[in-house]
Design a protein around this motif. Structure first.
Motif, short mmCIF file in Angstrom:
data_model
loop_
_atom_site.label_atom_id
_atom_site.label_comp_id
_atom_site.label_asym_id
_atom_site.label_seq_id
_atom_site.Cartn_x
_atom_site.Cartn_y
_atom_site.Cartn_z
N LYS A 1 34.30 1.89 22.22
CA LYS A 1 34.45 0.60 22.91
C LYS A 1 33.26 0.48 23.82
N ARG A 2 32.36 -0.44 23.44
CA ARG A 2 31.07 -0.47 24.11
C ARG A 2 31.16 -0.53 25.63
N MET A 3 31.90 -1.54 26.12
CA MET A 3 31.95 -1.73 27.56
C MET A 3 32.68 -0.57 28.24
N LEU A 4 33.66 -0.01 27.51
CA LEU A 4 34.41 1.09 28.11
C LEU A 4 33.51 2.29 28.36
N ILE A 5 32.78 2.74 27.33
CA ILE A 5 31.89 3.89 27.52
C ILE A 5 30.79 3.53 28.50
N GLY A 6 30.29 2.30 28.39
CA GLY A 6 29.25 1.84 29.33
C GLY A 6 29.76 1.84 30.75
N GLN A 7 30.98 1.33 30.94
CA GLN A 7 31.58 1.26 32.27
C GLN A 7 31.80 2.66 32.85
N MET A 8 32.23 3.58 31.97
CA MET A 8 32.46 4.96 32.42
C MET A 8 31.15 5.60 32.90
N GLY B 1 27.79 6.99 37.87
CA GLY B 1 26.43 6.92 38.42
C GLY B 1 25.37 7.47 37.48
N LEU B 2 25.71 7.53 36.16
CA LEU B 2 24.76 8.09 35.18
C LEU B 2 23.76 7.04 34.69
N ILE B 3 24.20 5.77 34.68
CA ILE B 3 23.29 4.66 34.37
C ILE B 3 23.62 3.49 35.30
N THR B 4 22.72 2.49 35.33
CA THR B 4 22.98 1.28 36.12
C THR B 4 23.44 0.18 35.16
N SER B 5 24.01 -0.88 35.71
CA SER B 5 24.46 -1.99 34.85
C SER B 5 23.27 -2.65 34.16
N GLU B 6 22.09 -2.65 34.85
CA GLU B 6 20.88 -3.23 34.23
C GLU B 6 20.47 -2.40 33.01
N GLN B 7 20.56 -1.08 33.13
CA GLN B 7 20.21 -0.20 32.00
C GLN B 7 21.17 -0.40 30.84
N LEU B 8 22.45 -0.62 31.15
CA LEU B 8 23.43 -0.87 30.10
C LEU B 8 23.10 -2.16 29.36
N GLU B 9 22.70 -3.19 30.11
CA GLU B 9 22.32 -4.47 29.49
C GLU B 9 21.14 -4.28 28.55
N ILE B 10 20.14 -3.52 29.01
CA ILE B 10 18.95 -3.26 28.17
C ILE B 10 19.38 -2.49 26.92
N GLY B 11 20.26 -1.50 27.10
CA GLY B 11 20.76 -0.71 25.98
C GLY B 11 21.48 -1.56 24.95
N LEU B 12 22.29 -2.52 25.41
CA LEU B 12 23.02 -3.41 24.50
C LEU B 12 22.06 -4.31 23.73
N ARG B 13 21.01 -4.76 24.43
CA ARG B 13 20.00 -5.61 23.74
C ARG B 13 19.28 -4.81 22.66
N GLU B 14 18.93 -3.55 22.99
CA GLU B 14 18.27 -2.66 22.03
C GLU B 14 19.18 -2.39 20.83
N GLN B 15 20.48 -2.27 21.11
CA GLN B 15 21.46 -2.01 20.04
C GLN B 15 21.50 -3.17 19.06
N GLY C 1 25.33 4.72 22.79
CA GLY C 1 24.90 6.01 23.34
C GLY C 1 23.54 6.43 22.82
N GLU C 2 23.31 6.26 21.50
CA GLU C 2 22.02 6.60 20.88
C GLU C 2 20.89 5.82 21.53
N ASN C 3 21.16 4.53 21.76
CA ASN C 3 20.12 3.67 22.35
C ASN C 3 19.82 4.02 23.79
N LEU C 4 20.86 4.35 24.56
CA LEU C 4 20.65 4.73 25.97
C LEU C 4 19.87 6.04 26.07
N ILE C 5 20.17 6.99 25.14
CA ILE C 5 19.45 8.27 25.12
C ILE C 5 17.99 8.04 24.70
N ARG C 6 17.79 7.22 23.65
CA ARG C 6 16.44 6.95 23.16
C ARG C 6 15.57 6.27 24.21
N LEU C 7 16.20 5.40 25.01
CA LEU C 7 15.46 4.69 26.07
C LEU C 7 15.16 5.59 27.27
#
Length: 569
Positions: free
Chosen positions: A5-12, A17-31, A39-45
């Motif tokens: 669940k994208r937002m759930l894992i992102g929210q967790m 404090g492992l990522i910021t909401s801005e980083q999550l937004e960038i990750g979703l755009r990359e996805q 998760g793959e996209n956040l790690i790759r970034l």
């Protein structure tokens, strides 16, 4: 990885404090752009590391997360699962209980892959989460480097498996085998792993019942984990290396030397290859040289006062500077650093070496070739006709070379060279033993620089330790100084392969030839007396310099004692 669940894992991840909401937004755009899981996209970034992401994913999916680097896997589990399957499906077998096989995977919800593994191996599969990096490291650790490649070769050529060790197969067959894609891949894997481990040498050593591969890392040899079946492909592996280094693969009775140029990413590596015949096949040594390993004088480990002293000496218009020490003590690197520092378009610099270890821009380098009469002495004579300002002689081995180098320095040239002695003062007696007159040594030599390489404490597992009994005696210092000095050591961790050390620095002993020392040389005074006099005038011995590095928290007493014990007991 698996659907989540994208937002759930992102929210967790945000809540922890492992990522910021801005980083999550960038990750979703990359996805959206590249596909894959969030998760793959956040790690790759680079927003989060695998070891930070997977424990959270484990919690979200209610699937156990395991740290493979902290796990011990039984040998019977490894033996029951072929390396080629583990490598192909990117999983690591962890535990086998009855018919249930526990495996570490990055994607425990990939039903199709789990079913494939189940079908191929015939076990019930229990998947747990593990990072991709730790899975690959565990496969290398337990199965050996290139194990899956060797298994593929065996299964492909079972009926015509090469004979072991001593067998003299037909040259044509070996050449064909050496060009096989799998053998090429295996040799490349050996080279790549050595580069990643920061090895300076690779030793491929044949014995009666095994073929060993060892890496020299920070001056110490370590066994590389390789599959035992590699012995069957000994001849093909050696032939592949010979083809790469332009050697004669039909010649197995004589030593041969060659060279390979390879590229790893943006970095070019120069590999020096030497092959020696032994009763059980040919032994190979590969020296790994990289332009990135070329240091500046400031980065060699010289203390501030020694660096200032060296800066003053290397700009002198004439004289000889000798760097002394055993093989592998970093003498050539120090010489290159000196030449780099004084290299300019106004100066003509010539070197004669055996071999040329690094290509230096703006400097003319000559390779010694004794077979055709191009020795150090012969090369030195010819170099003088090229109007040089500065010359470097790779090594002074005999009277002829020493005398020419000294006479060259007396006619207005600055000469750099190396000589094999235990300490700086020993350089004087070495030259006199060769037959050089004392007055020539005293009037031409500017300084002797003795050096050794000591391993640096690993920063990841560095801990404070109490000074031990006998420290003061070993380093010739007062007891109160030993007691109040804070010393460190490395506990040992994954980063340093549980050695406690990562990287090396140098310790130095610089003997400057002042008037007092020159007069002692002319009187043929012993090396011990020269050393004693130099120390009384402020020279630091190798062990003194090592003590300074210990106080700086760079290395350990045992390491300094290890490299200085030959002379200073």
């Amino acid at each position: 990885m698996m659907p989540e669940k994208r937002m759930l894992i992102g929210q967790m991840l945000i809540e922890r404090g492992l990522i910021t909401s801005e980083q999550l937004e960038i990750g979703l755009r990359e996805q959206k752009k590249h596909g894959g899981y969030i998760g793959e996209n956040l790690i790759r970034l680079g927003f989060i590391k695998e070891e930070g992401f997977y424990p959270v994913l484990s919690e979200q999916l209610s699937i156990e997360f395991i740290r493979l680097k902290d796990s011990s896997i039984p040998l019977e589990v490894i033996k029951s699962i072929p390396a080629k399957f583990a490598f192909h499906y990117k999983f690591m077998p962890i535990k086998l209980e009855g018919n249930i096989l526990t495996i570490g995977t990055t994607d425990p919800l990939d039903i199709q892959t789990i079913d494939d593994i189940k079908l191929v191996l015939g076990y019930e599969i229990k998947p747990v989460l593990a990072t991709a990096e730790e899975i690959l490291d565990a496969i290398k650790k337990y199965y050996g480097i290139g194990a899956e490649t060797i298994e593929k070769i065996i299964s492909k050529t079972e009926e015509e498996k090469p004979k072991e060790g001593r067998g003299l197969e037909k040259t044509t067959d070996i050449e064909e085998m050496a060009e096989d894609a799998s053998i090429i891949k295996f040799v490349n894997q050996i080279l790549l792993q050595a580069y990643r481990d920061h090895a300076t040498d690779i030793h491929i050593e044949p014995y009666e019942d095994e073929l060993k591969v060892r890496y020299r890392i920070d001056g110490i040899l370590y066994d590389a984990t390789i599959p035992p079946t590699i012995k069957h492909f000994q001849s093909a592996i050696v032939s592949r290396i010979k083809i790469m280094s332009n050697m004669n693969i039909a010649e197995r009775r004589l030593p041969q030397d060659g060279r390979i140029k390879v590229k790893v990413g943006a970095e070019e590596l120069d590999l020096r290859v030497s092959v020696l015949p032994t009763p059980h096949g040919e032994s190979v040594d590969i020296r790994i040289l990289s332009t990135a390993m070329l240091c500046s004088l400031e980065n060699l480990g010289l203390l501030k006062e020694d660096l200032k002293l060296m800066d003053e000496i290397i700009i002198k218009p004439h004289g000889i500077i000798f760097v002394t020490g055993p093989t592998g003590s970093g003498k050539t690197t120090t010489l290159y650093a000196c030449l780099n520092k004084i290299n300019s378009k106004e100066k003509k610099i010539l070197t004669i070496e055996d071999p040329i270890e690094y290509q230096l821009k703006g400097i003319t380098q000559i390779q010694v070739q004794p077979k055709i009469g191009l020795t150090f002495a012969a090369g030195l004579r010819s170099m003088l006709r090229h109007d040089p300002d500065i010359m470097m002689v790779g090594e002074v081995r005999d009277y002829e070379t020493a005398e020419i180098a000294i006479r060259v320095s007396l006619t207005g040239h600055l000469v750099f060279s190396t000589i094999h002695t235990n300490d700086a003062a020993g350089g004087v007696t070495r030259l006199l033993d060769m037959g050089v007159e004392p007055y020539l040594v005293s009037s031409s030599v500017e300084c002797f620089v003795a050096q050794r390489l000591v391993r640096l404490i690993c920063n990841k597992c560095k801990v404070k330790i109490k000074p031990y009994e006998g420290l003061a005696r070993e380093f010739g210092i007062q007891k109160y100084e030993a007691k109040k000095t804070q010393i460190y050591k490395g506990k040992g961790c994954e980063e340093c392969k549980f050695t406690g050390y990562t990287g090396r620095t140098a310790i130095y002993e610089i003997l400057v030839m002042n008037e007092a020392i020159r007069s002692m040389v002319i009187r043929r005074v012993s090396a011990d007396q020269i050393k004693e006099k130099a120390v009384s005038m402020g020279m630091r011995t190798l062990r003194d310099d090592g003590w300074k590095k210990i106080k700086m928290g760079l290395t350990t007493p045992s390491e300094v004692l290890r490299v200085t014990e030959e002379k200073e007991e």
